[in-house]
Design a protein around this motif. Structure first.
Motif, PDB file in Angstrom:
ATOM      1  N   TRP A 146       0.785  -1.308   0.011  1.00  0.00           N
ATOM      2  CA  TRP A 146      -0.103   0.076   0.090  1.00  0.00           C
ATOM      3  C   TRP A 146       0.864   1.306   0.060  1.00  0.00           C
ATOM      4  CZ3 TRP A 146      -4.606  -0.475  -1.744  1.00  0.00           C
ATOM      5  CH2 TRP A 146      -5.374  -1.737  -1.485  1.00  0.00           C
ATOM      6  N   SER A 147       2.041   1.351   0.543  1.00  0.00           N
ATOM      7  CA  SER A 147       2.783   2.430   0.633  1.00  0.00           C
ATOM      8  C   SER A 147       3.609   2.568  -0.802  1.00  0.00           C
ATOM      9  CB  SER A 147       3.918   2.061   1.581  1.00  0.00           C
ATOM     10  OG  SER A 147       3.936   2.006   2.895  1.00  0.00           O
ATOM     11  N   LEU A 148       3.772   1.480  -1.466  1.00  0.00           N
ATOM     12  CA  LEU A 148       4.234   1.468  -2.782  1.00  0.00           C
ATOM     13  C   LEU A 148       3.213   2.196  -3.878  1.00  0.00           C
ATOM     14  CD1 LEU A 148       5.909   1.139  -5.235  1.00  0.00           C
ATOM     15  CD2 LEU A 148       5.083  -1.282  -5.396  1.00  0.00           C
ATOM     16  N   ARG A 149       1.833   1.839  -3.500  1.00  0.00           N
ATOM     17  CA  ARG A 149       0.881   2.504  -4.336  1.00  0.00           C
ATOM     18  C   ARG A 149       0.701   4.020  -4.015  1.00  0.00           C
ATOM     19  NH1 ARG A 149      -1.695  -2.625  -2.502  1.00  0.00           N
ATOM     20  NH2 ARG A 149      -1.833  -3.782  -4.363  1.00  0.00           N
ATOM     21  N   GLY A 150       0.638   4.565  -2.648  1.00  0.00           N
ATOM     22  CA  GLY A 150       0.706   5.852  -2.597  1.00  0.00           C
ATOM     23  C   GLY A 150       1.906   6.761  -2.779  1.00  0.00           C
ATOM     24  N   TRP A 151       3.024   6.116  -2.863  1.00  0.00           N
ATOM     25  CA  TRP A 151       4.210   6.787  -3.037  1.00  0.00           C
ATOM     26  C   TRP A 151       4.427   6.845  -4.735  1.00  0.00           C
ATOM     27  CZ3 TRP A 151       8.688   5.580  -6.020  1.00  0.00           C
ATOM     28  CH2 TRP A 151       9.876   6.289  -5.766  1.00  0.00           C
ATOM     29  N   LEU A 152       3.880   5.744  -5.311  1.00  0.00           N
ATOM     30  CA  LEU A 152       3.808   5.839  -6.887  1.00  0.00           C
ATOM     31  C   LEU A 152       2.845   7.149  -7.334  1.00  0.00           C
ATOM     32  CD1 LEU A 152       4.046   2.408  -8.542  1.00  0.00           C
ATOM     33  CD2 LEU A 152       5.611   4.281  -8.808  1.00  0.00           C
ATOM     34  N   MET A 153       1.771   7.225  -6.642  1.00  0.00           N
ATOM     35  CA  MET A 153       0.912   7.979  -7.178  1.00  0.00           C
ATOM     36  C   MET A 153       1.622   9.680  -6.882  1.00  0.00           C
ATOM     37  SD  MET A 153      -2.805   6.722  -5.850  1.00  0.00           S
ATOM     38  CE  MET A 153      -3.354   5.230  -6.463  1.00  0.00           C
ATOM     39  N   ILE A 178     -11.572  -0.594 -11.719  1.00  0.00           N
ATOM     40  CA  ILE A 178     -10.554  -1.914 -11.268  1.00  0.00           C
ATOM     41  C   ILE A 178      -9.482  -1.192 -10.255  1.00  0.00           C
ATOM     42  CG2 ILE A 178     -10.520  -2.541 -13.893  1.00  0.00           C
ATOM     43  CD1 ILE A 178      -7.594  -1.152 -14.135  1.00  0.00           C
ATOM     44  N   SER A 179      -9.438  -0.160 -10.161  1.00  0.00           N
ATOM     45  CA  SER A 179      -8.563   0.259  -8.796  1.00  0.00           C
ATOM     46  C   SER A 179      -9.316  -0.143  -7.742  1.00  0.00           C
ATOM     47  CB  SER A 179      -8.281   1.770  -8.789  1.00  0.00           C
ATOM     48  OG  SER A 179      -7.493   2.261  -9.940  1.00  0.00           O
ATOM     49  N   CYS A 180     -10.604   0.072  -7.584  1.00  0.00           N
ATOM     50  CA  CYS A 180     -11.553  -0.213  -6.284  1.00  0.00           C
ATOM     51  C   CYS A 180     -11.604  -1.843  -6.184  1.00  0.00           C
ATOM     52  CB  CYS A 180     -12.871   0.289  -6.468  1.00  0.00           C
ATOM     53  SG  CYS A 180     -13.026   2.405  -6.313  1.00  0.00           S
ATOM     54  N   GLU A 181     -11.493  -2.427  -7.395  1.00  0.00           N
ATOM     55  CA  GLU A 181     -11.417  -3.779  -7.147  1.00  0.00           C
ATOM     56  C   GLU A 181     -10.262  -4.365  -6.592  1.00  0.00           C
ATOM     57  OE1 GLU A 181     -12.269  -7.942  -9.906  1.00  0.00           O
ATOM     58  OE2 GLU A 181     -12.807  -5.874 -10.599  1.00  0.00           O
ATOM     59  N   MET A 182      -9.019  -3.646  -7.006  1.00  0.00           N
ATOM     60  CA  MET A 182      -7.875  -4.056  -6.337  1.00  0.00           C
ATOM     61  C   MET A 182      -7.872  -3.790  -5.030  1.00  0.00           C
ATOM     62  SD  MET A 182      -4.608  -5.213  -7.028  1.00  0.00           S
ATOM     63  CE  MET A 182      -4.627  -5.956  -5.058  1.00  0.00           C
ATOM     64  N   HIS A 183      -8.422  -2.558  -4.602  1.00  0.00           N
ATOM     65  CA  HIS A 183      -8.611  -1.939  -3.330  1.00  0.00           C
ATOM     66  C   HIS A 183      -9.210  -3.091  -2.380  1.00  0.00           C
ATOM     67  CE1 HIS A 183      -9.369   0.852   0.141  1.00  0.00           C
ATOM     68  NE2 HIS A 183      -8.550   1.520  -0.299  1.00  0.00           N
ATOM     69  N   ALA A 184     -10.326  -3.531  -2.682  1.00  0.00           N
ATOM     70  CA  ALA A 184     -11.040  -4.439  -1.955  1.00  0.00           C
ATOM     71  C   ALA A 184     -11.019  -5.894  -2.204  1.00  0.00           C
ATOM     72  CB  ALA A 184     -12.532  -3.903  -2.193  1.00  0.00           C
ATOM     73  N   GLY A 190      -0.567   6.032 -14.746  1.00  0.00           N
ATOM     74  CA  GLY A 190      -1.783   6.673 -13.722  1.00  0.00           C
ATOM     75  C   GLY A 190      -1.869   5.974 -12.617  1.00  0.00           C
ATOM     76  N   ALA A 191      -3.128   6.288 -11.866  1.00  0.00           N
ATOM     77  CA  ALA A 191      -3.392   5.954 -10.651  1.00  0.00           C
ATOM     78  C   ALA A 191      -3.720   4.485 -10.381  1.00  0.00           C
ATOM     79  CB  ALA A 191      -4.631   6.327 -10.280  1.00  0.00           C
ATOM     80  N   ALA A 192      -4.215   3.879 -11.802  1.00  0.00           N
ATOM     81  CA  ALA A 192      -4.438   2.497 -11.695  1.00  0.00           C
ATOM     82  C   ALA A 192      -3.214   1.504 -12.032  1.00  0.00           C
ATOM     83  CB  ALA A 192      -5.642   2.253 -13.051  1.00  0.00           C
ATOM     84  N   ASP A 193      -2.505   2.125 -12.656  1.00  0.00           N
ATOM     85  CA  ASP A 193      -1.031   1.322 -12.485  1.00  0.00           C
ATOM     86  C   ASP A 193      -0.418   1.344 -11.324  1.00  0.00           C
ATOM     87  OD1 ASP A 193      -0.788   1.003 -15.770  1.00  0.00           O
ATOM     88  OD2 ASP A 193      -1.202   3.127 -15.632  1.00  0.00           O
ATOM     89  N   ALA A 194      -0.531   2.591 -10.551  1.00  0.00           N
ATOM     90  CA  ALA A 194      -0.099   2.548  -9.038  1.00  0.00           C
ATOM     91  C   ALA A 194      -0.893   1.456  -8.250  1.00  0.00           C
ATOM     92  CB  ALA A 194      -0.054   3.819  -8.645  1.00  0.00           C
ATOM     93  N   MET A 195      -1.974   1.244  -8.552  1.00  0.00           N
ATOM     94  CA  MET A 195      -2.628   0.322  -7.633  1.00  0.00           C
ATOM     95  C   MET A 195      -2.301  -1.329  -7.951  1.00  0.00           C
ATOM     96  SD  MET A 195      -4.674   1.846  -5.341  1.00  0.00           S
ATOM     97  CE  MET A 195      -5.751   0.516  -4.930  1.00  0.00           C
ATOM     98  N   TYR A 196      -1.676  -1.503  -9.172  1.00  0.00           N
ATOM     99  CA  TYR A 196      -1.788  -2.729  -9.633  1.00  0.00           C
ATOM    100  C   TYR A 196      -0.017  -3.133  -9.495  1.00  0.00           C
ATOM    101  CZ  TYR A 196      -6.549  -4.187 -10.413  1.00  0.00           C
ATOM    102  OH  TYR A 196      -7.777  -4.615 -10.195  1.00  0.00           O
TER     103      TYR A 196
END
Length: 222
Positions: A16-23, A99-105, A165-171
């Motif tokens: 999760w830190s990676l996701r926020g940091w990449l964003m 798809i970002s929310c699907e990853m999140h949940a 973008g954000a979706a790539d950061a999420m995955y």
């Protein structure tokens, strides 16, 4: 002094830190980085100095605390819409958020059986049937995004919606898991993973992860 401070966990383990940091890096903001090693006696008291949630990442900006990776992405998008965290097209933007929310949940089996460990190599470990199903769902989404939206973007750099973008950061943490656990994927998925791993900020994160001194026993599967 930077306006922003980002509080994160271990770069080797904290997906999760990676996701926020990449964003934050995609948004192009300058930020101070505070790394709080996870699963130590002082971890929770330290994180709770910044957020009552007790979780990372946390973005601090002018007295405001924004926690949770998706919330950070939305906040940065409000501040820096020109960075393109979400696609310009309304249809692509809605799909990227879905798809970002699907990853999140979701994808709990993948998370539990293949914990993020960037510097490790565990080919074949963790591949139970439920994990395989998670991976098949994720990679089918990636292929679908590339087929439907990437070509219509102003520029296609190999990411889900053309530009990162954000979706790539999420995955992005999933990409590292496929690498760590030696998962065989189709050629389109492999090309997408290579684009993510070659992104300069991603390479910077991974290099830092490999040089961290901390170990978390539950993430080391040897």
């Amino acid at each position: 002094m930077a306006d922003f401070t980002l509080v994160i966990g271990n770069k080797n383990y904290s997906s999760w830190s990676l996701r926020g940091w990449l964003m934050a890096r995609i948004a192009g903001i300058e930020f101070e980085e505070i790394v709080v090693p996870l699963e130590l006696p002082e971890t929770q008291p330290t994180i709770r100095k910044y957020t009552p949630s007790g979780r990372v990442p946390v973005l601090m900006h002018r007295g405001l605390a924004v926690w949770d990776s998706l919330a950070i992405g939305e906040y940065l998008n409000d501040l820096k819409p020109e960075a393109g965290l979400w696609p310009a097209s309304a249809a692509a933007r809605a799909h990227a958020r879905s798809i970002s929310c699907e990853m999140h949940a979701g994808f709990v089996e993948l998370r539990n059986n293949m914990p993020m460990n960037i510097r490790a190599s565990y080919p074949g470990k963790g591949m139970v049937s439920a994990v395989r199903a998670d991976i098949e769902r994720i990679t089918s989404m990636w292929r679908d995004c590339r087929k439907r939206f990437a070509g219509a973007a102003p520029k296609d750099d190999g990411f889900l919606f053309g530009q990162i973008g954000a979706a790539d950061a999420m995955y992005a943490p999933v990409v590292t898991r496929l690498r760590t656990y030696g998962v065989t994927v189709d050629s389109d998925t492999d090309a997408y993973c290579k684009a993510v791993l070659a992104y300069p900020a991603m390479k910077e994160w991974m290099d830092a992860a490999k040089n961290e001194p901390w170990l978390i026993a539950g993430y080391e599967l040897d």
